[in-house]
Design an enzyme around this catalytic site. Structure first.
Site, PDB file in Angstrom:
ATOM      1  N   PHE A   1       0.941  -1.281  -0.101  1.00  0.00           N
ATOM      2  CA  PHE A   1       0.065  -0.112  -0.114  1.00  0.00           C
ATOM      3  C   PHE A   1       0.786   1.080   0.169  1.00  0.00           C
ATOM      4  O   PHE A   1       0.367   2.167   0.677  1.00  0.00           O
ATOM      5  CB  PHE A   1      -1.051   0.067   1.122  1.00  0.00           C
ATOM      6  CG  PHE A   1      -1.611  -1.286   1.765  1.00  0.00           C
ATOM      7  CD1 PHE A   1      -2.192  -2.083   0.728  1.00  0.00           C
ATOM      8  CD2 PHE A   1      -1.489  -1.804   2.807  1.00  0.00           C
ATOM      9  CE1 PHE A   1      -2.755  -3.382   0.929  1.00  0.00           C
ATOM     10  CE2 PHE A   1      -2.034  -2.960   3.110  1.00  0.00           C
ATOM     11  CZ  PHE A   1      -2.767  -3.880   2.127  1.00  0.00           C
ATOM     12  N   HIS A   2       1.976   1.372  -0.594  1.00  0.00           N
ATOM     13  CA  HIS A   2       2.732   2.521  -0.657  1.00  0.00           C
ATOM     14  C   HIS A   2       3.222   3.040  -2.230  1.00  0.00           C
ATOM     15  O   HIS A   2       4.125   3.282  -2.586  1.00  0.00           O
ATOM     16  CB  HIS A   2       3.902   2.136  -0.242  1.00  0.00           C
ATOM     17  CG  HIS A   2       4.116   1.760   1.211  1.00  0.00           C
ATOM     18  ND1 HIS A   2       5.177   1.044   1.718  1.00  0.00           N
ATOM     19  CD2 HIS A   2       3.272   1.785   2.231  1.00  0.00           C
ATOM     20  CE1 HIS A   2       4.797   0.817   3.221  1.00  0.00           C
ATOM     21  NE2 HIS A   2       3.715   1.283   3.332  1.00  0.00           N
ATOM     22  N   PRO A   3       1.954   3.233  -2.922  1.00  0.00           N
ATOM     23  CA  PRO A   3       2.289   3.740  -4.305  1.00  0.00           C
ATOM     24  C   PRO A   3       2.573   5.132  -4.322  1.00  0.00           C
ATOM     25  O   PRO A   3       2.147   5.910  -3.435  1.00  0.00           O
ATOM     26  CB  PRO A   3       1.078   3.505  -5.045  1.00  0.00           C
ATOM     27  CG  PRO A   3       0.007   3.592  -3.997  1.00  0.00           C
ATOM     28  CD  PRO A   3       0.683   2.971  -2.648  1.00  0.00           C
TER      29      PRO A   3
END
Length: 535
Positions: free
Chosen positions: A473-475
């Site tokens: 969840f780190h775009p």
């Protein structure tokens, strides 16, 4: 659709009330002469599973709180498409994320500055980290206590996690009590963004204290359609709310804070992006800016699972009715126990090999196992040891699939597409095994369930990485900061070639940070607010 209904004029219009948007709304509206509008496509964060920390399992994949995106099929993931959660409510991802407070490494920001982004080195950004913090450990040169973002110790510990820490130390990873002093190498419990056992999101820290200001207007369920322009200057935007289209103007400018997926898509729908991409969705190009939506970077986590014996895990506690009742009572009476859990409690940062000069792998360790977030826990006692490459070389893209804002975006992270990323994935899986083989863990007789002890060759481990890998969840990076032809914004976060328009969110990161991303996004917004107020 009929002509948009005019909306009252504002000085600043912020599109997106996530981590960055809440910070901006607070800091900009502190000037009573500045009229600020904050627009959020989702709804309120007033939801029990936002407040209870373990509620992330009920928020991810829930259309009330998550956009429920999926990636395109990924070659590096053996053709799989994976879920790509993004917050769809006030607070954005800060309302559904893992609550881990992590800045990354000083070298990350020095690298931004060395790439031509003056004002973004470690020494430049550290004051903005401190400005946000209300740190449980007190103030010093590396932490602040006067800010609105509460950071606390976790309110639980686990014998099996303490054993993992000892095993990591036995394998050469030093203990650390604080991952946020510029070099995060080490092993220890994560610090979390909570207050007395409840999630402390960007709404709690930044938006609620400003909500009653007369010069701040907050609109929920308002989805941005496109930006509006006078020549090459952005003058406002059009949004849809309650089945009606509204036009709003911004005297000083529009700020896109919709995140690394939505911000580039809004730019593309508005005619800013690679001309060829715009043509595919039937949008006339206003400004050919090829970097919009490109440079997508993300941390790919590889989830290994080990069965254990003779030690408590959450699997066993949740498997019985008395165990579940005890967990509930512990939270109701003391605000402690498993219901206060972040998705990962124990962390470790280490190097994938002797040729690496700082930690490039991050472990997230959990006293539980399950098939996926939102799925039931396994009944047998087990521990999950997830590991990700902190500095991936793989680059993907985000693109609008249509001019209609209701159409989901195309998300293609392009995981494991470089030789170095593939080598690090193999090294990461071997390192997880090496830690679990140390004496402090061996007393609990770990048995590797995923990927499985028989998966041993490099080819088999790489195949397993493709089968196991999923987003953490780190775009970032899809509207990156810089001065080269592929950059989207300059170091003041102004969109190249367009007046009156800034991007302020994770998309502006030129390179992904060596850790979790919420704290860096908050820092970016704090600095952006100063840049905007300075004129």
């Amino acid at each position: 659709m009929p002509d948009p209904v005019p909306f009252t004029d504002f000085d600043s219009v912020i599109a997106g009330a996530g981590s960055a948007g809440c910070v901006l709304a607070n800091r900009l509206s502190a000037d009573p002469a500045r009229k600020v509008l904050l627009i959020e496509a989702g709804g309120s964060d007033n939801y029990i599973w936002v407040r209870v920390p373990v509620g992330y399992v009920y928020c991810i994949g829930n259309p009330r709180t998550d956009w429920c995106y999926s990636t395109a099929p990924e070659a590096g993931l053996n053709g799989r498409s994976i879920r790509y959660p993004r917050g769809k409510l006030l607070g954005g991802c800060s309302s559904i994320n893992g609550m881990i407070y992590m800045r990354g490494q000083a070298r990350d920001y020095d690298g931004w500055r060395q790439a031509g982004n003056e004002g973004w080195g470690w020494d430049d950004v550290l004051p903005y980290f401190l400005k946000s913090e209300n740190f449980f450990g007190g103030a010093d040169g590396m932490h602040g206590t006067d800010g609105p973002m509460r950071i606390e110790r976790q309110r639980l510990s686990w014998q099996v996690l303490d054993a993992f820490r000892a095993a990591a130390e036995a394998s050469g990873i030093p203990f650390t009590g604080d991952f946020n002093r510029g070099d995060n190498e080490g092993v220890g419990y994560f610090h979390v963004m909570q207050r007395r056992g409840r999630r402390w999101n960007a709404v709690d820290g930044f938006l609620k204290p400003a909500r009653n200001r007369a010069n701040l207007t907050v609109l929920t369920h308002a989805e941005v359609d496109r930006l509006t322009f006078d020549g090459r200057r952005c003058t406002g935007l059009i949004f849809r709310r309650g089945g009606q289209s509204h036009a709003v103007t911004a005297r000083d400018g529009v700020i896109l804070s919709a995140g690394a997926v939505a911000s580039p898509v809004i730019l593309q729908r508005s005619g800013i992006g690679a001309a060829n991409d715009l043509a595919t969705i039937g949008v006339a190009p206003l400004h050919d800016l090829p970097g919009v939506g490109a440079n997508l970077q993300d941390h790919l986590q590889l989830r290994t699972v080990f069965g254990v014996t003779g030690v408590p895990t959450l699997n066993a506690m949740m498997a019985t009715l008395p165990g579940r009742i005890g967990i509930g009572l512990d939270y109701i009476l003391r605000r402690r126990g498993p219901m206060t859990m972040a998705p990962s409690q124990m962390g470790a940062f280490t190097r994938s090999g002797p040729d690496v000069d700082s930690a490039d792998l991050e472990f997230h360790v959990q006293p539980l196992s399950l098939d996926a977030f939102g799925e039931p826990l396994h009944r047998d006692p087990a521990i999950t040891v997830s590991v990700c490459n902190l500095r991936p070389e793989s680059r993907g893209y985000v693109r609008a699939s249509a001019a209609d804002p209701a159409a989901p975006p195309v998300i293609a992270p392009n995981y494991l597409s470089t030789d170095n990323d593939r080598r690090r994935a193999i090294a990461a899986l071997r390192l997880a095994r090496g830690i679990m083989a140390q004496p402090p863990m061996q007393r609990f007789q770990p048995v590797e369930k995923l990927p499985g002890a028989g998966v041993d060759s490099d080819a088999a481990l790489l195949r397993a990485a493709g089968d196991l890998g999923t987003t953490i969840f780190h775009p970032v990076g899809t509207a990156r900061m810089g001065r080269d032809p592929m950059a989207v914004v300059d170091p003041q976060l102004r969109v190249h070639g367009i007046g009156g328009l800034r991007v302020v969110d994770a998309s502006v990161m030129p390179a992904i940070v060596s850790g979790n991303t919420h704290a860096p996004v908050t820092m970016i917004a704090e600095k952006a607010a100063d840049l905007i107020l300075a004129g």
